[in-house]
Write a protein that holds these residues in place. Sequence first.
Motif, short mmCIF file in Angstrom:
data_model
loop_
_atom_site.label_atom_id
_atom_site.label_comp_id
_atom_site.label_asym_id
_atom_site.label_seq_id
_atom_site.Cartn_x
_atom_site.Cartn_y
_atom_site.Cartn_z
N UNK B 401 76.99 57.89 55.33
CA UNK B 401 77.22 59.30 55.59
C UNK B 401 78.56 59.79 55.03
N UNK B 402 79.24 58.92 54.23
CA UNK B 402 80.62 59.21 53.82
C UNK B 402 80.78 60.57 53.15
N UNK B 403 80.07 60.78 52.05
CA UNK B 403 80.26 62.02 51.30
C UNK B 403 79.82 63.23 52.11
N UNK B 404 78.72 63.08 52.83
CA UNK B 404 78.19 64.20 53.60
C UNK B 404 79.18 64.68 54.66
N UNK B 405 79.78 63.75 55.38
CA UNK B 405 80.74 64.15 56.41
C UNK B 405 81.94 64.83 55.75
N UNK B 406 82.40 64.30 54.61
CA UNK B 406 83.54 64.92 53.95
C UNK B 406 83.21 66.34 53.49
N UNK B 407 82.02 66.52 52.94
CA UNK B 407 81.63 67.85 52.46
C UNK B 407 81.47 68.81 53.65
N UNK B 408 80.79 68.35 54.70
CA UNK B 408 80.50 69.24 55.83
C UNK B 408 81.78 69.63 56.58
N UNK B 409 82.63 68.66 56.88
CA UNK B 409 83.84 68.99 57.63
C UNK B 409 84.84 69.72 56.72
N UNK B 410 84.86 69.38 55.43
CA UNK B 410 85.74 70.09 54.50
C UNK B 410 85.36 71.56 54.44
N UNK B 411 84.08 71.80 54.31
CA UNK B 411 83.58 73.17 54.26
C UNK B 411 83.95 73.92 55.54
N UNK B 412 83.66 73.30 56.69
CA UNK B 412 83.93 73.97 57.97
C UNK B 412 85.42 74.24 58.14
N UNK B 413 86.26 73.27 57.76
CA UNK B 413 87.70 73.46 57.93
C UNK B 413 88.22 74.56 57.02
N UNK B 414 87.74 74.60 55.78
CA UNK B 414 88.18 75.61 54.83
C UNK B 414 87.79 77.02 55.27
N UNK B 415 86.57 77.15 55.76
CA UNK B 415 86.11 78.45 56.25
C UNK B 415 86.91 78.90 57.48
N UNK B 416 87.07 77.96 58.42
CA UNK B 416 87.76 78.32 59.66
C UNK B 416 89.22 78.68 59.38
N UNK B 417 89.85 77.97 58.46
CA UNK B 417 91.24 78.27 58.13
C UNK B 417 91.35 79.69 57.57
N UNK B 418 90.39 80.07 56.74
CA UNK B 418 90.41 81.41 56.15
C UNK B 418 90.20 82.48 57.21
N UNK B 419 89.28 82.22 58.13
CA UNK B 419 89.04 83.20 59.20
C UNK B 419 90.27 83.41 60.08
N UNK B 420 91.07 82.34 60.18
CA UNK B 420 92.23 82.40 61.05
C UNK B 420 93.48 82.97 60.42
N UNK B 421 93.41 83.39 59.15
CA UNK B 421 94.63 83.86 58.49
C UNK B 421 95.20 85.05 59.25
N UNK B 422 96.50 84.99 59.45
CA UNK B 422 97.10 86.07 60.24
C UNK B 422 97.51 87.22 59.33
#
Lengths: 461, 422
Positions: B401-422
Amino acid sequence: MSDSADTPTEESFEPTEPNTGEEFEPVQVFPDEETMDLRPGADSCTKCSTCDTNCPVAEVDDEFPGPKFQGPEQWRLKQTDDGDEFAIDDSIMDCSNCMRCDDACPSGVPLSQMHNEARGEYVDEQMSKLSTEYWRNRILANYRTSAWLASKVPRIANVAMNFGPARWVMEKTLGVTSEREFPAFATETFSEWWAAQGGAAGSRERAREARERRGEPLDADKKVAYFHGCYSEYNTPEVARALVRVYEHFGYEIVVPEQGCSGTPMFANGMLDDARRHAEVNVSSMADLVEEGYDAIASCTSCSLALRQEYPELFDIDGIEDVAENTFESIEYLRIHEDVRGALQDAEIGDELAEEFAYHAPCHARNQGLERQAVELFRDLDGVAVEDVGDSCSGISGTYGWKDEKYEKSMAIGEEMFDHMEDAESTTGMTECPTCSMQMEHGTGYDIRHPIELVAAALVE
Amino acid sequence: MAIDSEVLVVGGGLAGVTSAVAAARAGADVRLVSYKQSSLRQASGLIDVLGYVGDEVVVDPYDAIPELHEDHPYRLVGVETVRDAMALFDETVDGYHGDHTETNALLPTHGGTVKPTARYPAGAAEGVASDDRDTLLVGFERLVDFDAPLAASHVEAAGAPFSADGVTITFPGDLQADAKVTRYAKLLDQNSPVAVDGRKVDTRSALAQRVASHLDGHERVGFPAVLGDDHTDAVRATLAEELGVAVFEVPMGPPSLPGLRLEDRLFEALDRSGARYEVGNPVVDYEGEDRIERVVVERNGSRVPYSADQYVLATGGLVSKGVESDREGVREPIFDCHVPHPGDRYDWFEDGVFDDHAFARFGVDVGSDLRPRGASGSVEFENLRAAGATIGGYDFAAEKSGSGVSIATGYAAGRAATEDLT
Ligand SMILES: Cc1cc2nc3c(=O)[nH]c(=O)nc-3n(C[C@H](O)[C@H](O)[C@H](O)COP(=O)(O)OP(=O)(O)OC[C@H]3O[C@@H](n4cnc5c(N)ncnc54)[C@H](O)[C@@H]3O)c2cc1C
Ligand code: SF4
Ligand code: SF4
């Protein structure tokens, strides 16, 4: 910048002279190879072969055993019981010192330090001092000396160096390939131009004017010591002049201390004694300046890498660590301290330079993590596009591609870059490294510029 | 001043690049800084999402995700996010197949096993094990990592629906025993002339000629994955044309060219997304209390500050030093985030190689917001998220599951970081 700049300057301090006073006592870390302990480095090798997949020489020459062998493996062989009988493998001279392996190793094995040391030992103990190869390498490594001589009579030198029969003799007797054209020598060296501009005093004046215009405090602590290197001294002073204009534009006072060669070509040829002699001069003048609050900047990425990495790895000279920590590449430094990006966003560029550039990141820029800065910086500059032509090595690696027996290899390594350049929209190339620029020009016929020239054109002219 | 951006991603592997691309596409001004090349150099270049749950082979990874324990990264981000993340991968990374279906493909590997995977490089496409064309595997004498006859018999024993044979030939040009994989690739890329019986022949043709006499009715030929680096499609096409059959690459162990090529494609995607990046120097420190104000990048001895509003930690696991262990314990070295681990070192390992080792799951502890949590369960920094192998609680090697977890969590983290921009 260190805050010692606020303390009053001692009377005796002269920014452009090296300090060769009594306290100055250079000692080499490793007076003899037996005591050089690279074991922790060798032991941290996990044999993952990442270094081997990054080596441009191994990619075109399967007889080259690769960085893993040259580094940790050869080092271990030397440490075994019969290590005394172990001779350094000849192939160490086929390593071009691009230092890509060093940058690639995930385990922090000091590969280039191991290679430099092995090469030094090989040249000292195994290479005949009477051989043509030794003298050819020595002449190539001491480019500064030949360039200094040629700069005295640049017009004659330009003709003579590329004079057919002379080149034939050089190839046959010295092993310097006649495929290449020697770079032209400028009719006015950078130092001559700098003196005519009033040197450090003139620069202080112009920097103050710029600060006034920029609304910055007149006594702002903005001063840099410029390590111009041999090439912009003798061959491309336009790069050094552009740097001066850009830095003064941002309000920096520049000093140009006495300096020798950075030593890069000497490391690559195993001439560590020659390199140390020059390093002593450079460190001595730069260390004093750093102490006075100056930062050191270089426009050639091999020079900045030598000062930052190879010096502290190979020599023990007073102040060497301070110099290493306070040395920067010229554009890198501006990006840290000034809003160059904003300035470029507002700038426009004249017709002549409004075009696309095919950019090649030199290996020694890559090692400093600077391979993207030009592409990134000029993204926002109207009228200009910079296209990265890929991550291959240019193949010339300083003196490497000048050697008759290495010429073909050097061109095979460069082929990928030439292809990418030819596919790019542009016919002008861009790079920070003078020898990469020779190779780019040689392989494609393009004109090559340094990014600082473009910054100067956009912001100053 | 500091070099600044809105989102700063630390780490340039699959997770870091995916989060930077996701954030840039969501409109953020993004910068990625990474120390070294990523673990893709060691990986096969195959993108596994979920190959096994326990001992069971997974047919449809999305169906199987709910069976995982509830702290598994896939459960934390949710099945839909995994789908969206894979869609982003398909959209931005060129040269991959497998997106036509949600079920796993079966691919032969260099050891002759058949592996369930979600995406595979175009070069491996003709080799899928569900296809029933008879297969010839070709190994090179001096490239000892691939024993073609052995791999062929393993593939047959694994129950593949075709017959497989293997042959070992000498690569044209008589390379040295220790020639690097990049040497083979370069010769084929440049199609350099090599000496064959005293004559100069283009490398690709010379290779095809050597294989032709062994073809013997096989309808496709698999080579170790060294068929070029810059021009792999052209190399494969020439070989296929000269042999008159389909040609594919068998993914190899480290150092892996398909992994290197994937890394190139990822950075191209990153460049197109408008994100800025630099590789070569480590982040060594940070400033701030509950919020990270800036991090410090060390460049050959000089310390350069980088500031941002939001940060993503994607520095990988033990292999990439995103998580470090010594006799004292296990740590995340930059922010000193808490990494849960048994106090007794003897509990880190089990006896058998494939047992359920605790160390395989070491990583920072995150909640569904992907923010690292301290030992007490409270969020460590309000503007830091983790992604990829830095996150603990799953065993990529056992699950595939190595690549899949990296892609899924990377995607989620990148999106969430953008939503949180102050
Ligand atoms: C041998 C091996 C084989 C594998 N085979 C497969 C396979 O077949 N299929 C599959 O799907 N997966 C496979 N994987 C797993 C998969 O490759 C990884 O899980 C995935 O690539 C991890 O990506 P990542 O981005 O999280 O971490 P990494 O790829 O580890 O990237 C982390 C990055 O962060 C950088 N970094 C670390 N510290 C710092 C710092 N202080 N500052 C800045 N940067 C830093 C590192 O240099 C690195 O570039 C394999 C892994 C290994 C090791
Ligand atoms: S990259 Fe480093 S650890 Fe890997 S083989 Fe080379 S020296 Fe050893
Ligand atoms: S310095 Fe360059 S040429 Fe020398 S071994 Fe390392 S990668 Fe190869």
